[in-house]
Write an enzyme that holds these catalytic residues in place. Structure first.
Site: not given
Ligand SMILES: [Zn+2]
Length: 662
Positions: A497-498, A501, A562, A566
């Site tokens: 997830h990070e 980003h 986000e 995900d």
């Protein structure tokens, strides 16, 4: 009589069979299947407006912090850091002294406000309040230059609002109108507590709402602010003066305590243009009411019981639907972490962060970064040239795990065991001065934005690094005791997830060095945007809350980054797990294959219960989707999910057309 201290609850666990609802069909509603048991056996605690398995860890962590802080505040031999945090915590817990002082800790500000006569004096006091962390009118801070990410520059931006979003002031629907009526009533009650007579308090409350509404009208909305282009306005002080006549900025910056500088970034220039007009156009008496309110409202949680209670009644009970205020010790551990996080951090890390966790994380992060490399390579919509640039960016991502290499030096911060407001002020002034000292200096990328006990993680686009505080490296996210599939579904997806980003609709606009610049081919950008629009539409269809005040949908564009993270995170973690487990993927544990345990482990991080009030509030301000859609929205886009659970076309978790970027 002394009340018995509630003892530390058992540590959260990772994969939990009893959290499931086996009567539900995983292909129809996977969230219910993975979380239904937990949701029905864990009614919402009275002191929470949202509580999930994620929050169980936060709650558990607050018990760990309390044990450290209680030890540090007992008489005896203590290190300097223990002494500082122990004093801070003791002063916060000393409700008797806090109550006895009443309004006295902020009286100095109120007295000064009473003497103001001219617009310039209003601004001058505003600058001094800014330096004490009270932040009236607008925001002032220091951060990396968007186009030269190795150098820090000063920045100003819209701000000065009390409610958490401009929409509360502007929207005309029944709920927004009701919120404003309740807000005016709340201001009135607080002003009466602060000693104003009824008539004055009622009049001031209306004035304050009207003034904040003007600031809200001059503000950019949350979704627009996600595009760095809309916040990218570097200018000289002369340009700023021309932009916003009515505000003497050099004077303001001097009073804030900054050494002189020539250029700065102005997040929203139009806001300052309008504020300049308001400073001279609005009567000084109205500004005085506004400043008084800003001091009272932002200090209310630190003052005596009547202020704490009224503050909670509006911001907690009414806006979020929370039934009871959290116990004082929970508020005090959180406050200590917020204000002296890197003084508490070393104590936390030493006692509760095992070295093995960091070693295991290094391996997991490496495997997921390599999965993203393969994923980029395999994309059919991206040109070879842009793929090279994307891989270059990926190669430059730095990984930070656990806690900072070098801690902040708190030697200049004095804390006392009997002065809560004074301690908070000392901590805020320390951070403010630390910030000011960075103007024009190189960016130190080893610094952290989150404290070590924090149960969260982040990607920083200007620094191109991913950050995982020690607090999140525990069950349900990560445990050395469970099988790899569950860890990949938990912390593995968080890592993915990070990392994603850096390549979402916002992060993709920064290059590997953290500069805001376009490294995309025109057609590649177009292809990206098409896929992003698919995700945005999908999530806009999800309903956050439905009650007598109407139906509130998620904002697909606000939550796009986000949701992209995900979806990408789930895919990357699955790829990395396959690579690691190879032919062990089909072996079953507790009756589930690795793929099934991966998806269940992922979903079970997000089991939660929430009040309708909080769901409504979050749909307006939170860029994250609620737990249900973090799970169901994401698995419906995964080609691996139907394979794992034998779902068929036509099942709710198998859409006609899945959205996928990465
Ligand atoms: Zn995120």
């Amino acid at each position: 009589m002394l009340l018995a201290q509630s003892s530390t609850p058992p540590a959260p666990v990772s994969f939990d069979l009893s959290a499931m609802d086996r009567s539900a069909d995983p292909c129809h509603d996977f969230y219910q299947y993975a979380c239904g048991g937990w949701r029905s056996s864990h009614s919402l605690p009275a002191d929470k407006s949202r509580f999930g398995r994620f929050d169980e860890l936060r709650e558990y962590n607050s018990y760990l912090l309390r044990s450290l802080l209680e030890d540090a505040s007992k008489p005896g031999q203590h290190s300097e850091l223990e002494h500082k945090v122990g004093n801070f915590y003791s002063a916060c817990m000393d409700e008797k002294t806090v109550d006895a002082r009443g309004l006295q800790p902020i009286q100095k500000w109120l007295d000064e406000i009473a003497t103001l006569q001219k617009p310039q004096q209003v601004l001058d006091l505003g600058a001094r309040m800014q330096a004490s962390g009270l932040r009236p009118f607008f925001g002032f801070g220091v951060g990396p230059d968007l186009h030269n990410s190795t150098r820090n520059i000063a920045g100003i931006d819209q701000g000065g609002l009390t409610l958490s979003d401009r929409d509360y002031y502007i929207k005309q629907d029944a709920k927004s109108v009701e919120v404003r009526e309740r807000y005016v009533e709340h201001i009135r009650k607080m002003l009466v507590l602060a000693g104003l007579n009824q008539e004055q308090a009622a009049a001031d409350a209306k004035t304050i709402l009207a003034l904040e509404t003007k600031l809200a009208e001059a503000s950019m909305d949350r979704t627009m602010r996600r595009d760095p282009k809309n916040l990218d306005h570097k200018m000289t002080l002369e340009q700023l003066a021309a932009q916003a006549p009515g505000i003497d900025f050099p004077r303001y910056f001097k009073l804030v305590g900054a050494q002189s500088f020539d250029e700065l970034n102005v997040g929203n220039p139009e806001f300052f243009q309008k504020l300049g007009g308001l400073v001279v156009g609005v009567p000084v008496a109205d500004w005085k009411a506004y400043l008084r309110w800003r001091v009272i409202k932002s200090s209310a949680p630190l003052l005596s019981k009547p202020f704490v209670d009224e503050n909670f009644d509006f911001s907690g009970r009414y806006l979020s639907g929370q039934k009871e205020l959290e116990a004082r010790w929970k508020r005090c551990t959180a406050l200590t972490d917020q204000n002296l996080g890197e003084a508490l951090g070393p104590l936390y890390v030493e006692k509760f962060f095992p070295k093995e966790a960091k070693e295991r994380m290094d391996v997991l992060v490496g495997s997921i970064e390599s999965a993203l490399g393969k994923d980029i390579e395999s994309l059919d919509w991206m040109s070879p040239k842009t793929k090279e640039a994307a891989k270059d960016k990926l190669g430059k991502v730095a990984n930070k795990i656990g806690y900072p290499k070098k801690w902040k030096d708190y030697s200049s911060v004095e804390t006392r065991s009997d002065d809560l407001v004074g301690n908070v002020l000392a901590a805020r002034v320390f951070e403010h001065k630390r910030d000011l000292a960075k103007i024009g200096k190189p960016v130190d990328r080893s610094e952290w934005e989150m404290t070590p006990p924090t149960v969260n993680a982040y990607y920083d686009p200007s620094e191109n690094n991913i950050n995982f505080p020690a607090g999140i490296l525990q069950p349900p996210f990560f445990s050395p005791k469970v099988d790899e599939a569950v860890n990949y579904g938990g912390i593995g997806v968080v890592i993915g997830h990070e990392l994603t980003h850096g390549f979402d609709d916002q992060g993709r606009k920064f290059d590997g060095d953290g500069n805001f610049t376009n490294w995309w081919g025109a057609d590649d950008s177009h292809q990206f945007e098409q896929r992003a629009a698919c995700l945005s539409n999908e999530y806009s269809g999800f309903i956050a809350v439905k009650d007598e005040k109407g139906e509130v949908h998620l904002k697909g564009d606000l939550t796009l980054g986000e949701n992209t993270a995900d979806n990408g995170g789930l895919k990357l973690a699955f790829m990395a797990m396959q690579q690691q487990l190879g032919d062990k993927m089909d072996a079953q544990i507790e009756g589930f294959t690795a793929a099934q345990r991966f998806f269940l482990g992922f979903a079970q991080v997000w089991c939660e219960n929430i009040t309708p009030q909080r769901a409504r509030e979050l749909a307006l301000i939170d860029p994250h989707s609620p737990g249900k859609y973090r799970v169901n929205g994401t698995v419906t886009n995964s080609p691996e999910f139907p394979k794992a659970f034998g779902c068929k076309r036509g099942d709710a978790m198998v859409p006609q057309k899945a959205c996928q970027i990465w």
